[in-house]
Structure formats: structure tokens, C-alpha cells
Design a protein around this motif. Structure first.
Motif, PDB file in Angstrom:
ATOM      1  N   GLN A 137     -22.246 112.009 -21.850  1.00 62.91           N
ATOM      2  CA  GLN A 137     -21.525 112.389 -23.049  1.00 62.91           C
ATOM      3  C   GLN A 137     -20.042 112.048 -22.912  1.00 62.91           C
ATOM      4  N   ILE A 138     -19.386 111.911 -24.057  1.00 61.58           N
ATOM      5  CA  ILE A 138     -17.947 111.654 -24.104  1.00 61.58           C
ATOM      6  C   ILE A 138     -17.325 112.793 -24.900  1.00 61.58           C
ATOM      7  N   PRO A 139     -16.560 113.660 -24.261  1.00 64.35           N
ATOM      8  CA  PRO A 139     -15.951 114.788 -24.992  1.00 64.35           C
ATOM      9  C   PRO A 139     -14.910 114.310 -25.991  1.00 64.35           C
ATOM     10  N   ILE A 140     -14.827 114.990 -27.119  1.00 66.75           N
ATOM     11  CA  ILE A 140     -13.842 114.677 -28.154  1.00 66.75           C
ATOM     12  C   ILE A 140     -12.896 115.873 -28.280  1.00 66.75           C
ATOM     13  N   ARG A 141     -11.626 115.625 -28.000  1.00 65.42           N
ATOM     14  CA  ARG A 141     -10.645 116.715 -28.042  1.00 65.42           C
ATOM     15  C   ARG A 141      -9.712 116.606 -29.236  1.00 65.42           C
ATOM     16  N   ASP A 142      -9.881 115.579 -30.037  1.00 64.37           N
ATOM     17  CA  ASP A 142      -9.028 115.402 -31.211  1.00 64.37           C
ATOM     18  C   ASP A 142      -9.316 116.500 -32.230  1.00 64.37           C
ATOM     19  N   GLU A 143      -8.299 117.245 -32.610  1.00 63.63           N
ATOM     20  CA  GLU A 143      -8.495 118.392 -33.495  1.00 63.63           C
ATOM     21  C   GLU A 143      -8.921 117.972 -34.903  1.00 63.63           C
ATOM     22  N   ALA A 144      -8.459 116.807 -35.352  1.00 70.09           N
ATOM     23  CA  ALA A 144      -8.849 116.354 -36.691  1.00 70.09           C
ATOM     24  C   ALA A 144     -10.351 116.109 -36.765  1.00 70.09           C
ATOM     25  N   ILE A 145     -10.922 115.491 -35.737  1.00 72.34           N
ATOM     26  CA  ILE A 145     -12.365 115.245 -35.708  1.00 72.34           C
ATOM     27  C   ILE A 145     -13.128 116.547 -35.519  1.00 72.34           C
ATOM     28  N   ARG A 146     -12.675 117.386 -34.617  1.00 69.78           N
ATOM     29  CA  ARG A 146     -13.373 118.651 -34.350  1.00 69.78           C
ATOM     30  C   ARG A 146     -13.379 119.567 -35.570  1.00 69.78           C
ATOM     31  N   SER A 147     -12.369 119.443 -36.419  1.00 73.33           N
ATOM     32  CA  SER A 147     -12.265 120.342 -37.574  1.00 73.33           C
ATOM     33  C   SER A 147     -13.199 119.949 -38.718  1.00 73.33           C
ATOM     34  N   ILE A 148     -13.755 118.740 -38.676  1.00 74.25           N
ATOM     35  CA  ILE A 148     -14.623 118.299 -39.774  1.00 74.25           C
ATOM     36  C   ILE A 148     -15.771 119.281 -39.990  1.00 74.25           C
ATOM     37  N   LEU A 211     -21.053 133.557 -49.296  1.00 73.80           N
ATOM     38  CA  LEU A 211     -20.353 132.765 -48.288  1.00 73.80           C
ATOM     39  C   LEU A 211     -18.892 133.190 -48.154  1.00 73.80           C
ATOM     40  N   ASN A 212     -18.273 133.528 -49.275  1.00 71.56           N
ATOM     41  CA  ASN A 212     -16.872 133.975 -49.227  1.00 71.56           C
ATOM     42  C   ASN A 212     -16.716 135.315 -48.506  1.00 71.56           C
ATOM     43  N   SER A 213     -17.796 136.068 -48.408  1.00 70.44           N
ATOM     44  CA  SER A 213     -17.735 137.326 -47.664  1.00 70.44           C
ATOM     45  C   SER A 213     -17.775 137.084 -46.160  1.00 70.44           C
ATOM     46  N   TYR A 214     -18.063 135.839 -45.752  1.00 70.54           N
ATOM     47  CA  TYR A 214     -18.038 135.464 -44.333  1.00 70.54           C
ATOM     48  C   TYR A 214     -16.779 134.632 -44.101  1.00 70.54           C
ATOM     49  N   PHE A 215     -16.891 133.359 -43.772  1.00 70.50           N
ATOM     50  CA  PHE A 215     -15.725 132.503 -43.575  1.00 70.50           C
ATOM     51  C   PHE A 215     -15.403 131.654 -44.808  1.00 70.50           C
ATOM     52  N   GLY A 216     -16.364 131.554 -45.738  1.00 70.93           N
ATOM     53  CA  GLY A 216     -16.193 130.695 -46.893  1.00 70.93           C
ATOM     54  C   GLY A 216     -17.190 129.550 -46.859  1.00 70.93           C
ATOM     55  N   ILE A 217     -17.056 128.635 -47.809  1.00 72.03           N
ATOM     56  CA  ILE A 217     -17.947 127.484 -47.877  1.00 72.03           C
ATOM     57  C   ILE A 217     -17.534 126.467 -46.816  1.00 72.03           C
ATOM     58  N   PRO A 218     -18.472 126.027 -45.959  1.00 71.26           N
ATOM     59  CA  PRO A 218     -18.113 125.030 -44.939  1.00 71.26           C
ATOM     60  C   PRO A 218     -17.596 123.743 -45.583  1.00 71.26           C
ATOM     61  N   TRP A 219     -16.519 123.216 -45.043  1.00 75.42           N
ATOM     62  CA  TRP A 219     -15.934 122.001 -45.596  1.00 75.42           C
ATOM     63  C   TRP A 219     -16.901 120.832 -45.508  1.00 75.42           C
ATOM     64  N   VAL A 220     -17.726 120.822 -44.455  1.00 81.83           N
ATOM     65  CA  VAL A 220     -18.646 119.701 -44.285  1.00 81.83           C
ATOM     66  C   VAL A 220     -19.709 119.689 -45.379  1.00 81.83           C
ATOM     67  N   PHE A 221     -20.034 120.874 -45.934  1.00 75.18           N
ATOM     68  CA  PHE A 221     -20.983 120.917 -47.043  1.00 75.18           C
ATOM     69  C   PHE A 221     -20.349 120.360 -48.314  1.00 75.18           C
ATOM     70  N   VAL A 222     -19.048 120.572 -48.466  1.00 79.17           N
ATOM     71  CA  VAL A 222     -18.326 119.962 -49.580  1.00 79.17           C
ATOM     72  C   VAL A 222     -18.366 118.437 -49.459  1.00 79.17           C
ATOM     73  N   LEU A 223     -18.213 117.956 -48.230  1.00 82.30           N
ATOM     74  CA  LEU A 223     -18.297 116.516 -47.974  1.00 82.30           C
ATOM     75  C   LEU A 223     -19.674 115.981 -48.369  1.00 82.30           C
ATOM     76  N   LEU A 224     -20.727 116.738 -48.051  1.00 81.82           N
ATOM     77  CA  LEU A 224     -22.078 116.332 -48.426  1.00 81.82           C
ATOM     78  C   LEU A 224     -22.231 116.282 -49.940  1.00 81.82           C
ATOM     79  N   LEU A 225     -21.708 117.284 -50.649  1.00 80.15           N
ATOM     80  CA  LEU A 225     -21.791 117.296 -52.111  1.00 80.15           C
ATOM     81  C   LEU A 225     -21.027 116.114 -52.712  1.00 80.15           C
TER      82      LEU A 225
END
Length: 377
Positions: A137-148, A211-225
Motif C-alpha cells: 500500500q501507499i499511504p496518502i497524507r494529503d488532507e485535500a484527498i483525505r477529506s473527500i 443525517l443532520n442530527s449526526y454529522f450531516g450529509i456526506p460530501w462524497v454522496f453529494v459528489l455521487l448525486l
């Protein structure tokens, strides 16, 4: 026995009620949020699979393309110091290039896509192993990628998105109704249209509230939509999309009508491969790394299952992009529910296979009835 969106939604409701009755945590805010995160990669791959199935083809290499694209992304960022979004762009372009190669061989040599993409599966899995190397494996430490795959919409934006989704659904219904009326086709009653929009509004707003009662709608699901919206518009609102449906319905008739069959096939395979690369990027973001196991296992088979379970025909010429999300929700819900019950992977695979068989049988029966009625609409 025509299988429609309503049938799939009913099946999804049955699945949710069943697992909720066995485990009260199934419909909790935390688990629903996890479910949306879990289906992000599967749903993304299923979007591309819907497009290629409508064309009357199949792609068995999407998992390997996701893996090799993720490995390339990780190498560029970790070992060569590339900026995150430049590396993302290269990974997507690499995926598209793989699709161009596949499509060109299929059209030039007249070889079935099943064979070419099966060979591609083996080739790109080998390339993935070579890129990842002996470490596994190759670890990814870039915060922009990890935040997706680890970011969420703030509640206010979640409500705005929910309203936009309901408005878009209502707008599509209105446009489709006007189009059918203009061509003298039957249309649902105004009451039926209002009920459909009302049901969707209630479901979307309720899920947003949970979902808003937890963390909210995952951003990656918005990307899928967003991906679903773009690909759906491409297939239903452009000449290219009409060509894809025509080729899937009857390739020879499409060719005689002057449709550029070879070019269209190549473009579709380029699109599905670029979408597979996007799925690989999302999965690398979830894992914080690119591994030699990424994209492996039953992922690509589950993508085919999700597309077909959602309502896309295996025989070509029929399907809608949004059905990828419905199918992914069914597959993901079954697997998630079995996980909560502590069932092993074997049971999850058996359950997914049974649901797929039911979907294919319904599709085949519906197709025979349409043929007997003299229509494939």
C-alpha cells in the motif's frame, strides 16, 4: 410484469423495514450516514455500468481501473510531490485513456467487450500491483484527498440540497409530462404526479433531518448525486445519449441510420473508465491509502448487480442513470444490514446473488412480454 422504479423503491423499503425489525440501529442517523459512505464507490461504478449496459456492452475491468488509478494518484502525491488536484486530473485522464484503448480494440477487431475487459481486468490488476510495489500500500497524507470521503455538509447546506433535489425531481416530471403530451402519449394524472413528488419530498426531507442530527450529509454522496445529474443529462438530453440508446436497442439499425457506432462505443468506454478512476480516488480517500487490494474482490460484480437491480436492462437500450443509486442502495443496505447482524461475507454474497437473479428474471420476462406486444419501449 414490468419492473419500474416503484418496484425497486418498494423493495428498498422492505429491506429497510426487515433489518430495522432485527436491529434497531439500522435506521439510526449514524448507520444511515455510514451506509451513504459505503455505497459511494459502488454507486459511482454503477453509474458507469448503467451507461455501458444501455449501450449493450459490459465492462469487467472497472475494479482494476479504479485500483490502478488510485495507485497512480498516490504515487504522484506521495513520491513525486504533485499537488492534489493535479494528481486527481492525471488519474482521471489515465482512466479515460484506458477506456479509449478498450473501446478501440473492441470496435476495430470486433471482439466482444466481455473478452477485452476481462483481459483488461488481468492487465490492469498487474499494473496496479507493480505501481503499489512490495509494501502492499501507499499511504496518502494529503488532507485535500483525505477529506473527500470524510467531510460533511453543514446542516443549512444539507437542507438547501434537499430542496434542490425535490425541485429537480418535480422539474423532471413536469418536463417529461409536457414532452409526452406534445407527442400524444399517455400521461399520469395530475394527482398521481403530485403524490409522487410529495412522497419523494417527504422521504428526502426526512433523511436529511436524520443525517443532520449526526454529522450531516456526506460530501462524497453529494459528489455521487452530481455525477448522476451530469451523466443523466448527457444520456437523456443530448444527441450522444440518444445514439447510445439507439445502439443498445438495435446496433445494425443504428448503423444504417448513420449513427457513428464505433466512435460512440469508444466514448462510452472512455467515460466508464474515467468514472471508475473517480471511484478509485474516492476509495483511496476512504482508506487514506492506495493498496493492492483496492478495487478487488466482488466490487465490479456488485456494480453490475447494482445497475441491473436498479432497473437497467442487461439486453441493452433501456435504463436510467439514477437507477445506479437505487441499485447501490439496495445492495449496500443488504450488506450493511447483514454486517449489523454479524453475518459473514459468504451470506452477503449469497443474498446479493439471489437479488440479482430475481432482477434479471424480471427483466427477461418483461422483455419477452414487450416483444410479444411488438414493442421494446
Amino acid at each position: 410484469m414490468k419492473r419500474g422504479t416503484g418496484t425497486v423503491l418498494l423493495g428498498l423499503v422492505i429491506v429497510w423495514v426487515f433489518f430495522q425489525s432485527l436491529n434497531q440501529n439500522f435506521l439510526s442517523a449514524r448507520n444511515l450516514s455510514n451506509l451513504l459512505l459505503q455505497i459511494a464507490v459502488l454507486g459511482t461504478l454503477a453509474v458507469g455500468m448503467v451507461m455501458v449496459l444501455i449501450l449493450g456492452e459490459i465492462d469487467l475491468s472497472v475494479g482494476a481501473i479504479a485500483g490502478v488509478s488510485a495507485a497512480l494518484l498516490a504515487l504522484l502525491i506521495t513520491e513525486h510531490g504533485w499537488p492534489a488536484w493535479s494528481a486527481v486530473a492525471i488519474a482521471l485522464l489515465a482512466g479515460a485513456a484506458i477506456g479509449v484503448v478498450h473501446g478501440s480494440i473492441i470496435t476495430a477487431a470486433g471482439i466482444p467487450s466481455f473478452i477485452i475487459t476481462l483481459a483488461g481486468l488481468l492487465v490492469w490488476q498487474g499494473v496496479q500491483l507493480w505501481l503499489v510495489g512490495d509494501g502492499g500500500q501507499i499511504p496518502i497524507r494529503d488532507e485535500a484527498i483525505r477529506s473527500i470521503a470524510s467531510s460533511y455538509l453543514v446542516p443549512a447546506f444539507g437542507w438547501v440540497l434537499a430542496v434542490l433535489v425535490v425541485a429537480a425531481f418535480a422539474g423532471v416530471r413536469v418536463v417529461r409530462r409536457r414532452r409526452r403530451t406534445r407527442h400524444g402519449l399517455d400521461v399520469p394524472t395530475t394527482t398521481a404526479e403530485a403524490v409522487a413528488v410529495g412522497v419523494v419530498a417527504v422521504v428526502v426531507l426526512a433523511i436529511t433531518w436524520v443525517l443532520n442530527s449526526y454529522f450531516g450529509i456526506p460530501w462524497v454522496f453529494v459528489l455521487l448525486l452530481a455525477l448522476v445529474a451530469v451523466c443523466g443529462l448527457l444520456l437523456t438530453g443530448t444527441p450522444f445519449g440518444r445514439h447510445v440508446y439507439a445502439i443498445g436497442g438495435n446496433r445494425e439499425a443504428a448503423r444504417r441510420a448513420g449513427i457513428p457506432v464505433q466512435r460512440t462505443v469508444i466514448v462510452v468506454f472512455a467515460l466508464i473508465s474515467a468514472i471508475a478512476a473517480l471511484a478509485g480516488i474516492i476509495e483511496a480517500s476512504r482508506q487514506f491509502s492506495a493498496s493492492n487490494a483496492l478495487g478487488g474482490g466482488t466490487l465490479q460484480l456488485n456494480a453490475i448487480a447494482a445497475a441491473v437491480i436498479g432497473g437497467t436492462s442487461l439486453f441493452g437500450g433501456r435504463g436510467r442513470v439514477y437507477q445506479a443509486v437505487l441499485g447501490a442502495l439496495v445492495v449496500g443496505s443488504v450488506q450493511n444490514g447483514l454486517d449489523l447482524l454479524g453475518e459473514p461475507a459468504a451470506v452477503k454474497n449469497i443474498a446479493t446473488g439471489v437479488i440479482l437473479v430475481v432482477a434479471v428474471v424480471l427483466d427477461a420476462v418483461g422483455r419477452r412480454r414487450r416483444l410479444a406486444a411488438g414493442s421494446l419501449d
